[in-house]
Each structure stands twice: as C-alpha cells, then as structure tokens.
Design an enzyme around this catalytic site. Structure first.
Site, PDB file in Angstrom:
ATOM      1  N   HIS A 193       0.820  -1.126   0.117  1.00  0.00           N
ATOM      2  CA  HIS A 193      -0.159  -0.037   0.194  1.00  0.00           C
ATOM      3  C   HIS A 193       0.898   1.260   0.072  1.00  0.00           C
ATOM      4  O   HIS A 193       0.726   2.058  -0.959  1.00  0.00           O
ATOM      5  CB  HIS A 193      -0.749  -0.024   1.284  1.00  0.00           C
ATOM      6  CG  HIS A 193      -1.869   0.930   1.543  1.00  0.00           C
ATOM      7  ND1 HIS A 193      -2.922   1.164   0.940  1.00  0.00           N
ATOM      8  CD2 HIS A 193      -1.579   2.387   1.764  1.00  0.00           C
ATOM      9  CE1 HIS A 193      -3.732   2.617   1.276  1.00  0.00           C
ATOM     10  NE2 HIS A 193      -2.734   3.327   1.738  1.00  0.00           N
ATOM     11  N   GLU A 194       1.916   1.287   0.910  1.00  0.00           N
ATOM     12  CA  GLU A 194       2.650   2.344   1.145  1.00  0.00           C
ATOM     13  C   GLU A 194       3.480   2.649  -0.098  1.00  0.00           C
ATOM     14  O   GLU A 194       3.790   3.852  -0.736  1.00  0.00           O
ATOM     15  CB  GLU A 194       3.381   2.411   2.205  1.00  0.00           C
ATOM     16  CG  GLU A 194       2.773   2.676   3.547  1.00  0.00           C
ATOM     17  CD  GLU A 194       1.634   3.515   3.814  1.00  0.00           C
ATOM     18  OE1 GLU A 194       1.787   4.777   3.109  1.00  0.00           O
ATOM     19  OE2 GLU A 194       0.518   3.436   4.475  1.00  0.00           O
ATOM     20  N   HIS A 219       3.436   6.681  -7.137  1.00  0.00           N
ATOM     21  CA  HIS A 219       2.670   7.939  -7.423  1.00  0.00           C
ATOM     22  C   HIS A 219       3.769   9.112  -7.155  1.00  0.00           C
ATOM     23  O   HIS A 219       3.584   9.940  -8.231  1.00  0.00           O
ATOM     24  CB  HIS A 219       1.566   8.044  -6.432  1.00  0.00           C
ATOM     25  CG  HIS A 219       0.444   8.845  -7.172  1.00  0.00           C
ATOM     26  ND1 HIS A 219      -0.743   9.322  -6.451  1.00  0.00           N
ATOM     27  CD2 HIS A 219       0.364   9.588  -8.476  1.00  0.00           C
ATOM     28  CE1 HIS A 219      -1.281  10.009  -7.235  1.00  0.00           C
ATOM     29  NE2 HIS A 219      -0.792  10.232  -8.495  1.00  0.00           N
TER      30      HIS A 219
END
Length: 713
Positions: free
Chosen positions: A495-496, A502
């Site tokens: 997730h991180e 991004h």
C-alpha cells in the site's frame, strides 16, 4: 496512508503523501537522462541483512539529513528556513512585478517549492527524528514557515498578480491545461483566506482560519486522551485488563480484540463517555468551519472541501453513500446474524450484538473457518523477499527497478533507515525513497508516506527529483531470522509503495501538483490498487519463499487468506459508510438540527444498524474529522476506483506491461495536475457513474468459488 500537510495556500496539497510527463513528450525531452550508479545493490538482499551503519566512516564529512548540507546539526533548520524566507521575499517581488502570463504560475510554483522544501522536511523530522534537539528545531521551522504562509495568503498584491492572469480570457486560453489548473488551485487556496473580500471580512476570515487551526489541534489531542473510572465501579475480575493509577482504572482505548465481552463493554462505555470540553471543542470547530465557508462564498463547509474532487459536491457523496448502504443492507444483516450465532455459541447468556462485538467475533469466525494463524505465513514473508516481490512487479509492469544505495554519514536519522534509488529502464533515475521501516522508541505507530521534496521541472531544464519517506513499524531481525512480516504488514508495505510510486511517476512540471499532491478521494487510489496485487497469488508466488527452506507459499494458503478477508466485510464497509455519512452531516447545513450526539444516534441507526449506546459519544474520538473533514468518504471512493482499475487493467494479467503503461500515462503521470475524473476516465475508457462505484465495492465482497474448488482438489 497519506499524512496531510498542514499549510494553506503555499503549503503542500498533501505533504506527507504527491506527475506528469506533459503529454509524455515535451517535458520528457527537456529532461537530461541520468546515469546508472555503480554503488547500487540488489534490493532484496539489502533488506535481509543488518545495516552496515556508518562506523567505517569515522572521519568522513557529515552530509546532513536527506543530503541537505545545512541539516548536519539541529541549528541548520534555522539557516534553511532563513534562506527559504529570503528567497520567498525575492519571488514575491518578482511575481508582483512580472506581467501576467505563464511565467506568473512558474514563479508561484517556485515560491511554493522554496517553502515546501523546508516545511515538508520539517513536518517529517519533528515527529520521526530520535533526537529531541532535531525535533524541536524542526517544530520551530514549521511555525516560522507557517507564519510566512499566513502572511502570503493575505498579500493582496500577490493575489492580484494571479487574479489578473485568470481574469484575462485571451491569456487563460493560451495556457496549457496543467498550467491553467495550477493557477486555479493557487487562486482557490488564496480565496479560503478571504483575500477577495473587503478588509473587515478578510480579517474575520484570517481570524477564523487561526481559530480553526487551534481548535483542530485541541480536538485531535482530545481524541486520544484516556478516561478514568474509580476502581470499585469495575468488577474485580476484569480490572487486570486495564492500567491502574491509585484508586482509578485508566481506559485508553476500546480493547476491541479482548475475548471477554465484559472487558470490551466496559472499555466502550468508559472510553466513549462524553467529555464536556471535547464536546464544546467539536461544536466550535464545526460552526467555525461553516462560518468560514459561508464567508468565502460557499453554502456549507462540505461544498468548499469537495471542490476539485472526484465527487465534486456533497450531493454526489450522499447519493453514493445511500446507494452503497442500500446494496449492503442485506449482506450486513447476514453478517450480524453470523456474529450473533457465534456470540450465542460462546456466551449463551447474552447473544444480542452490540457495537463492541463485531471486531472480536468476526476475528473468531475467520480463525474458525480458515486456518490463517499469522505465524504460519510469516516465514514466507521475509522483508527481503517482499521487497524483491515489489521490485519484480514494478519492473514487469512499469520498467522500474529499486536499488539499495549506501547513504552518506548524517544523511539518515537512524542507522537502520535504507535508501532506495528508483530507476527506469530508459529514463534513468526517477527519485529516492528512504525506508524507515523498523520499530524504535518514540517513533509514531503509523504506516505513512511523506513527501520530503516534490518533483518539478527547473528553469535550467533539469528535473528536481522527488524524495519521499515510507514509514512502517516492522519488527527487527533476530539472530536466527530476518525481519518476518505478517500478511497484514506485507499488504501495508505494498500500500505505502503505491503512494511512493505515485510520487516517483507523478512527474509534473509544477511541484504544487506533483505525485500525491492531488484531491483526497483520488490520492488513495494508487495505494489501494497495490493491495489487489498483494492479494493475487500470481504476484505473491513470485516472491513468497520460506526463509529457511526456500519452499514457495502454497496456493491454497493465499486463497484462504484472501477469502478470510471477506468474512463480515459487508458489516465493516457498512461501518465506514456510517462514519462517512456522519462526517457529511456534521459539515453540511448549519446550524445543525440537533446536538452532535443526537445526530450520531440517528445516523448510526440509519446507516449501521447496531443500537446506539446511551451516554457514549463516539464522535469525540473521530480524529479524522480534523485531517479529513467532509472527506472521510474518500477511502470508500478511492477503493471503488482502485477496484475498477484492477478489474479493467490487471485482473486478467497482473504483469500486463501495456496496461501498466496505460495506468502510468493516464493516471499516475498527472499527479494533481489534471481533473481526477478525467484521469479515471482515461484508464477505464469510460466515465463511471455512482452506480458503477457502488457495484465495484459490492462485487468485491463476493466469495470466489474457484477458491473452494481449488481447496477441495
């Protein structure tokens, strides 16, 4: 999770979380390729060995935190902030004297960058550095930059230089879409300070902003404050579950996983007992936000907060939540019935399902149905194996490799922090990720992504490389084994890393919209999407190997784990709908029709179904009302978009390079420099409706019958 920046107009739009290759052409051509370094080493091995530290470099020069020369000592923060403030004054003069045009936006962005480069870094250091002197110096730098931001947000000449640009239709038409959006975002941030109002109203807006900041800080502190009760009021046999202090018992949380029903009930009723000061603080915070929104031209705070988001307005959010609630209701009732049956089995005297029951009993059902004891999985998820898994996935999907690089002396704040270079196969070095993964004293217990420096195209044609920190709380390696992750930790790592990618690939021309500096209901899409990869056997099979035997993780173990997550998932989602609806009502039409507690009771009965417990006030523990005011729905909407992207692009083949490039080009590459719905449309190749979002979330709850067929083979 993204840590939300605290600065206004010139601050980061999401500091502890935010691409764009301008049409994938012009900007890329303007960036000189960066060579590959010979000091890089394979990422997997780097995380399965103890850090070398910097003991050999006894006489080497200290480089300063993150390679910033001034930050080799705490006093360096004062030097860095003074340098930023001097540069700010020069840029303000330039902005006010430059004729309106694209150059205006570039100056504003450089202004934003010079402040953010100190503020974002200081925001991280003040909570994560182990040395108090560094934390205090960073705190002071945050205050100093914050004061400058307040000053800039009320500088009428500066505002007018931007307004002149946006008021000239010919000039606006000549701007490319990204430049125009960035200009509009700066103007929007200005106007929340009331700068477009007359002097008296402007002063009221500034005063309200200061008041909201103070109330937010007070409320946030209060959400974690423990409650206490006299010892004799608690049954003797449960007192040992809590901390004692003289004649009192301290209750500092909900104890949601405690097996004893009475322990959970006592914790719920005592921890959530209303505090008059906290109640007054919340009421003042909500009414101050409403007053400010009305003063600057919005009918509610929610209308202001949702400008520029995927949802666009509160009406769409409530439509989304109500439709989702309707679709979930039958499944949620089945979940509650399943919990009731399990409660009756374990506690026949009292089988009514209460709000303190679902987390515990859903865990019991999960363990009974599926053998998913974390200790069975941990040996297959060594940290090095998981990092290698991420490397394989990113390489096949996006042509990206992660390399470990030895940091210089003084560059990191703890010797176990690893530095990763993010390298593209043809574009070269994209940026750096500092991995602060291990538990230590006084470190915040949260998994988080921080932007330390945003990417942007500099005047000389070079690209300012993004720098981020990923913060986790993993156990350290032992003498006999490397760091081993539970399945939940592995999913959090993926997730991180979604946020980090991004930031690396959101290569915008302007740092104000780089990477994760984008609307809240879009910011979690890349990170949640990575959870889908982390739960797909085709991906997990690439890296999950027993650290001693090298044996791969059996397929049926991955399937059991994935299906176990669907146990009571409808009830869990229904709870999130309730929280999101409550947040919308609190930030909707004022004055509120009832007290915040009466609204909680009504909303809980409508959107959740379990009874409200008298003399409790859960809203006083709702810390997200500060950072995610009117935006709590964002988690659900981001998950809906991520689910649709997964099914459209990666479900058939999670390593599909063409789909990966499409995802990068249409979504990651624009950061916050493009309307979020346009990015979603670009990837999905259609404009999704509210019904599409709802269907995506609900279809994820369905059990995968292939699992049962496979497990029975």
């Amino acid at each position: 999770m993204l840590c939300v920046g605290r600065l206004g107009g010139f601050g980061a739009r999401a500091a502890a979380l935010p691409p764009r290759w301008a049409g994938q052409g012009s900007l890329q051509a303007g960036i000189r390729a960066r060579r590959v370094s010979t000091s890089w080493s394979p990422v997997g091995a780097a995380f399965n060995v103890k850090p070398q530290g910097s003991r050999l470099d006894l006489f080497g020069e200290r480089r300063g935190l993150f390679g910033v020369p001034e930050l080799s000592a705490p006093e360096g923060f004062h030097i860095a902030q003074e340098k930023a403030l001097r540069k700010t004054e020069l840029l303000v003069d330039r902005a006010c004297s430059t004729p309106p045009g694209p150059q205006t936006v570039l100056i504003f962005d450089e202004l934003s960058d010079s402040l953010c480069r100190v503020a974002d870094l200081a925001d991280f250091v003040k909570i994560a550095h182990p040395e108090p002197a560094f934390r205090e110096a960073a705190e002071e730098a945050c205050r100093s930059i914050g004061t400058m931001v307040e000053k800039l947000n009320t500088n009428v000449d500066l505002y007018q230089s931007l307004q002149k640009l946006l008021a000239d239709k010919n000039l606006v038409d000549s701007l490319d879409p990204e430049t125009r959006r960035v200009a509009e975002l700066f103007l929007f941030d200005f106007e929340i300070s009331g700068i477009h109002l007359d002097q008296e109203k402007r002063k009221r807006a500034v005063d309200l902003n200061v008041k909201i900041l103070d109330l937010s800080s007070t409320f946030l502190t209060g959400t974690n404050f423990p409650n206490k009760i006299e010892k004799h009021l608690l049954p003797e046999h449960i007192r040992h579950n809590f901390t004692s202090a003289g004649d009192h018992i301290i209750i500092d949380g909900l104890h949601a996983e405690a097996p004893d029903d009475l322990v959970r009930e006592a914790a719920y009723k005592i921890f959530l007992y209303p505090n008059a000061g906290q109640l007054k603080c919340l009421e003042e915070l909500l009414s101050s936000r409403d007053l400010l929104a009305k003063l600057v031209g919005y009918s509610t705070f929610s209308h202001r907060a949702l400008q520029g988001t995927i949802a666009k307005n509160p009406e769409t959010v409530m439509q989304f939540l109500e439709k989702l609630s309707d679709k979930l209701s039958e499944r949620t009732l089945k979940d509650f019935e399943m919990i009731r049956e399990m409660k009756m089995k374990l506690n026949p005297q009292n089988s009514e399902v209460m709000p303190w029951d679902p987390p515990y009993y859903s865990g019991v059902i999960r363990a009974e149905r599926y053998n998913i004891e974390p200790s069975l999985y941990c040996p297959f998820f060594s940290l090095g194996a998981c990092m290698e898994g991420l490397n394989i996935l990113l390489n096949r999907l996006l042509g990206i490799s992660l390399y470990a690089e030895q940091p210089a002396k003084g560059e990191v704040w703890s010797e176990d922090v690893r530095k990763l270079a993010v390298v593209h196969e043809s574009e070269g070095l994209l940026g750096y990720i500092y991995c602060d993964f291990f538990q230590r004293a006084d470190k915040p217990h949260q998994d988080c992504h921080f932007t330390i420096r945003g990417g942007r195209l500099k005047e000389d044609g070079d690209y300012q490389l993004p720098v981020v920190v990923l913060m986790l709380n993993l156990p350290r390696s032992s003498r006999s084994s490397p760091t081993l992750l539970t399945p939940g930790m592995m999913e959090n790592l993926f997730h991180e890393m979604g946020h980090a990618m991004h930031s690396m690939l959101g290569r915008t021309r302007y740092q104000h919209v780089t990477g994760t500096r984008c609307p809240t209901d879009f910011a979690e899409v890349p990170s949640i999407l990575m959870e889908y990869f982390a739960n797909d056997y085709r991906v997990v099979n690439q890296f999950a190997r027993h650290y001693q035997t090298g044996q791969p993780l059996p397929k049926n173990m991955v399937s059991r784990l994935c299906e176990s997550k669907k146990v009571c998932a409808a009830a869990d989602m229904q709870l999130q709908v309730f929280y999101a609806a409550l947040d919308q009502i609190y930030h909707g039409k004022h004055p509120l029709r009832n007290s915040t507690t009466d609204i909680l009771k009504e909303t809980q009965e409508k959107f959740y179904g379990l009874p409200y417990v008298p003399n409790t006030a859960w809203q006083l523990r709702f810390s997200h009302l500060v950072g995610y005011g009117a935006k709590y729905y964002s988690y659900l909407m981001s998950r809906a978009v991520a689910s649709m992207v997964w099914k459209e692009c990666f479900l058939q083949d999670p390593f599909n390079r063409a789909a990966g490039e499409r995802y990068r080009k249409e979504m990651l590459a624009h950061g916050g420099g493009r309307e979020p719905m346009l990015m979603v449309e670009g990837v999905l190749q259609k404009c999704p409706s509210v019904d599409d979002f709802v269907s995506a979330l609900v279809s994820d709850l369905d059990l995968d019958f292939e699992t049962f067929l496979m497990d029975s083979e």
